[in-house]
Structure formats: structure tokens, C-alpha cells
Scaffold this motif. Sequence first.
Motif, PDB file in Angstrom:
ATOM      1  N   ASN A   1       0.827  -1.212   0.000  1.00  0.00           N
ATOM      2  CA  ASN A   1       0.000   0.000   0.000  1.00  0.00           C
ATOM      3  C   ASN A   1       0.862   1.264   0.000  1.00  0.00           C
ATOM      4  O   ASN A   1       0.501   2.268  -0.631  1.00  0.00           O
TER       5      ASN A   1
ATOM      6  N   TRP B   1       3.456   5.886  -5.597  1.00  0.00           N
ATOM      7  CA  TRP B   1       3.217   6.108  -7.016  1.00  0.00           C
ATOM      8  C   TRP B   1       2.147   7.178  -7.223  1.00  0.00           C
ATOM      9  O   TRP B   1       2.249   8.008  -8.129  1.00  0.00           O
TER      10      TRP B   1
ATOM     11  N   GLU C   1       1.909   1.846  -3.541  1.00  0.00           N
ATOM     12  CA  GLU C   1       0.816   2.468  -4.301  1.00  0.00           C
ATOM     13  C   GLU C   1       0.667   3.939  -3.948  1.00  0.00           C
ATOM     14  O   GLU C   1       0.460   4.785  -4.815  1.00  0.00           O
TER      15      GLU C   1
END
Length: 174
Positions: free
Chosen positions: A11, A17, A14
Motif C-alpha cells: 500500500n 506512485w 501504491e
Amino acid sequence: MTYNRIVRDFNRVEQGWAGVLVQERQILRTLPALFEQVSSYQQYERDIQERLTKMRTAFDRISNERIPSEADGAALQEAQRAGEEVVRELRLTVENYPELKFSEVVRSYMRELSKLEDNLAAALRLFNAQVAAFNSRIETFPSNLVNAISPCRSRIQVFFDSEASSSFEYRPNP
């Protein structure tokens, strides 16, 4: 607990990003606005320069008369009116924009662009660090065993700039 750490690290990747995408979006939104601002200042300064040149030419034409009494009164009034317009407009603009120099606008544009690029680079460094932590987590014992028996997460590639890399001769893994 190990599985939860894998999920947490994934997570974070993510989220990292998403941070990169936010910075890139900010650049994409800001660049056109900055370019438009620079262009408008450039056009404004070009217009003022042209008007000042015309005004100066009109005054030069009048002042170059050999005998001042023969000078064209209408030309003088026209030149004076043009001069008053330019000065009035400059006063209003200077009150609104104390620094009108185009070069300062360009410097400001470059500073903003540099700041945006620095923020993007920082977001990419954070993302790569989070990817490295995640990859280490799923490849080391005992997390690798937990990852193999649970909904498996695969290794994630770090952001890699092949153009920048090609300019270096050093290779960490020959």
C-alpha cells in the motif's frame, strides 16, 4: 503479522506512485499557465516598446524641426496624447505589478519549473525507496514463505530513467 506487513508495504508503494502522479499532474497543470503568463508579459512589453518607439519618433520628428515656430501643432498634440496614454497605462500597470521586467517573469517561471521538477524527483525517490522496502519484504525470510502461501504479491520495478542511465558508464551489476 508478516502478511499485514506485506500488505502495508504494498500500500505504501501504491501511495508513493500516487504521489508521483500528483507531482506530474501539477507540472502538467502549471506549465501551460506559466507559459501563458510569460507570453502575456512578453506581448505586453512588446506593445509598450512599440508604443514608446512611436511616441519617441513623433517627438523626434517634432523636435528636429529647424524653426520651432513652424512645428506642427497637431503633431505635437498627437505625440503628447500618445505619451500621456502610455504613461497612464504604465502607472496603472506599475501599481498592479511593481516589477514589470520580462526577464524577472522568465526567472520566476524557471524557478517554479525547477521547484516542480525537484518535487517530482523527491516523489520518485520516495517511490523507489518504498518499492525497495516492499521488494525486500517479500523476498526475505519469513515473509517470502507467507507471501508464497497467501494472495501472492510480485516484485515491483523501481522507476528507471534509461536516458539518464545511458549517460553513465558505471553499472552497479556488471
